[in-house]
Design an enzyme around this catalytic site. Structure first.
Site, short mmCIF file in Angstrom:
data_model
loop_
_atom_site.label_atom_id
_atom_site.label_comp_id
_atom_site.label_asym_id
_atom_site.label_seq_id
_atom_site.Cartn_x
_atom_site.Cartn_y
_atom_site.Cartn_z
N THR A 134 23.58 48.92 35.43
CA THR A 134 23.17 50.32 35.55
C THR A 134 23.42 50.85 36.96
O THR A 134 23.46 50.08 37.92
CB THR A 134 21.67 50.46 35.23
OG1 THR A 134 21.22 51.78 35.52
CG2 THR A 134 20.83 49.49 36.07
N ASP A 135 23.54 52.16 37.07
CA ASP A 135 23.68 52.78 38.39
C ASP A 135 22.38 52.74 39.19
O ASP A 135 22.38 52.93 40.41
CB ASP A 135 24.18 54.22 38.27
CG ASP A 135 23.30 55.11 37.39
OD1 ASP A 135 22.25 54.65 36.90
OD2 ASP A 135 23.69 56.28 37.18
N GLU A 136 21.27 52.43 38.52
CA GLU A 136 19.98 52.44 39.20
C GLU A 136 19.84 51.33 40.24
O GLU A 136 18.96 51.39 41.10
CB GLU A 136 18.84 52.38 38.18
CG GLU A 136 18.79 53.60 37.27
CD GLU A 136 17.54 53.67 36.42
OE1 GLU A 136 16.45 53.34 36.94
OE2 GLU A 136 17.65 54.05 35.24
N TYR A 160 12.36 47.80 36.95
CA TYR A 160 13.53 47.73 36.06
C TYR A 160 14.81 47.55 36.86
O TYR A 160 15.58 46.62 36.62
CB TYR A 160 13.63 48.98 35.20
CG TYR A 160 15.02 49.20 34.63
CD1 TYR A 160 15.59 48.26 33.77
CD2 TYR A 160 15.77 50.33 34.97
CE1 TYR A 160 16.87 48.45 33.26
CE2 TYR A 160 17.04 50.52 34.46
CZ TYR A 160 17.59 49.57 33.62
OH TYR A 160 18.85 49.75 33.12
N LYS A 164 17.54 44.35 37.12
CA LYS A 164 18.98 44.47 36.83
C LYS A 164 19.80 44.08 38.05
O LYS A 164 20.86 43.44 37.92
CB LYS A 164 19.32 45.89 36.38
CG LYS A 164 18.80 46.25 35.01
CD LYS A 164 19.38 45.39 33.90
CE LYS A 164 20.84 45.69 33.65
NZ LYS A 164 21.39 44.91 32.50
#
Length: 362
Positions: A134-136, A160, A164
């Site tokens: 994810t970009d997060e 979260y 990741k």
């Protein structure tokens, strides 16, 4: 011909990827492994059940023994790893599940892949382990900051995204240390069919139809880059087929929207549907548009969540230049398809709302 294991393939993006792959590659064989936790919906795959090139296995990615068995039994050469706990709010209230699935589960997959594909280091089996991230993991951007690139330092801000980020590092480590043939993609926010209705777009769509509040965190000015889910599948396909081993590719829509603008657009488009199709008033009698009101009347501002990142955006220069990737859907076409899918698939999201979809996996 490839033989693919898709983890988390009963979830939103994984299920779309299974449909995409089987449709595009008519000689490939696909195995889906999913533990069918709350976001895993077997109905997402029901149309594939009679396909001889498809197999569903209920099980956990944390079971290294099961994964090794499947890799050997099905002669798998490509593993595409979607399985993850992914809802930020849930990670804030219960982070342990995110460590167990996103970190320990990914590591169990890596160990299984290493044991099977690199059993003979002098003659490893042809393989690819593709990790979907994810970009997060990159943190947050100020309004005028340039988008994240593949070399942006990691700075996760939620349990979260931290989980990741850790899984991304483990994937890279297995390439650098053991020579496992890996690739990673970091995507922006997806939308489309089968999207579990706790995320912004499907939550707002279903709440409009049921005359429920549309909760907007803070001032609603959080900005996200939106990517149609099938375009994400196309990007992963390119990375698997043509991407360099050991590399990371950002996959984005180059399509930034503030949350409140997304919600306003959804309200307008749903109201237009009701104006054009009187049958919708009978199907969804509680909807504001069925009663002469604007869907925007449901917008409700709520207290912002802890650690809420202000903006995400990814630069797609690398995947564009190296692999020729370009999204097929514009946001205008993709959001229209998504709205129509939810209007035409009420039984699917009703079953998610009342929990009955979980019975399908038993």
């Amino acid at each position: 011909m490839n033989r693919i294991l898709i983890t988390g393939g009963a979830g939103f993006i994984g299920a779309n990827f299974a449909h995409y792959w089987l449709s595009k590659y008519d000689k490939d064989y696909v195995v889906v492994l999913d533990s069918l936790t709350y976001a895993g919906n077997p109905q997402n795959l029901s149309s594939l059940n009679n396909n001889p090139r498809f197999r569903f296995v209920k099980g956990s990615i944390n079971s290294q023994e099961l994964v090794e068995y499947l890799l050997r039994e099905e002669n798998i050469d490509t593993l595409v790893h979607f399985a993850a706990e992914s809802h930020v709010d849930r990670s804030i209230s219960g982070p342990d599940a995110f460590l167990e699935t996103n970190i320990n589960g990914t590591h169990a997959l890596l160990k299984a892949a290493k044991n099977v594909w690199l059993a003979d280091p002098a003659n490893p089996l042809p393989h690819r382990f593709h990790h979907v991230s994810t970009d997060e993991v990159y943190g947050t951007l100020a309004p005028n900051d340039p988008p994240f690139t593949e070399t942006t330092p990691y700075a996760p801000n939620s349990p979260y995204s931290a989980s990741k980020a850790a899984s991304d590092h483990f994937v890279r480590a297995y390439y650098e240390t053991y020579g496992l043939q890996v690739s990673t993609s970091n995507c922006s926010n997806n939308y489309g069919f089968y999207h579990f209705p706790e995320k912004l777009i499907p939550l707002c769509l279903t709440n409009i139809l049921d005359n429920k509040a549309l909760p907007i965190y803070g001032d609603g000015q959080q900005i996200r880059d939106w990517l149609y889910v099938e375009d994400h599948c196309r990007g992963i396909d390119l990375v698997i087929k043509q991407g360099k081993v050991g590399e990371t590719y950002n996959i984005g829509g180059v399509n930034e929207w503030a949350n409140i603008d997304i919600v306003n657009l959804l309200c307008e488009l749903v109201d237009q549907r009701f104006a054009q199709n009187s049958a919708l008033k009978q199907q969804f009698p509680l909807a504001p548009a069925a009663n002469g009101r604007s869907s925007k009347s449901l917008i409700t501002y709520v207290t912002d969540r802890a650690g809420h990142d202000r903006r995400y955006a990814v630069a797609t220069d690398k995947i564009n230049a190296e692999l020729g990737y370009q999204p097929v859907e514009t946001f205008a076409t993709g959001i229209e398809k998504t709205i129509d899918w939810y209007l035409n698939n009420e039984p699917w999201w009703r079953a998610v709302q009342d929990g009955s979809y979980q019975q399908w996996g038993k």
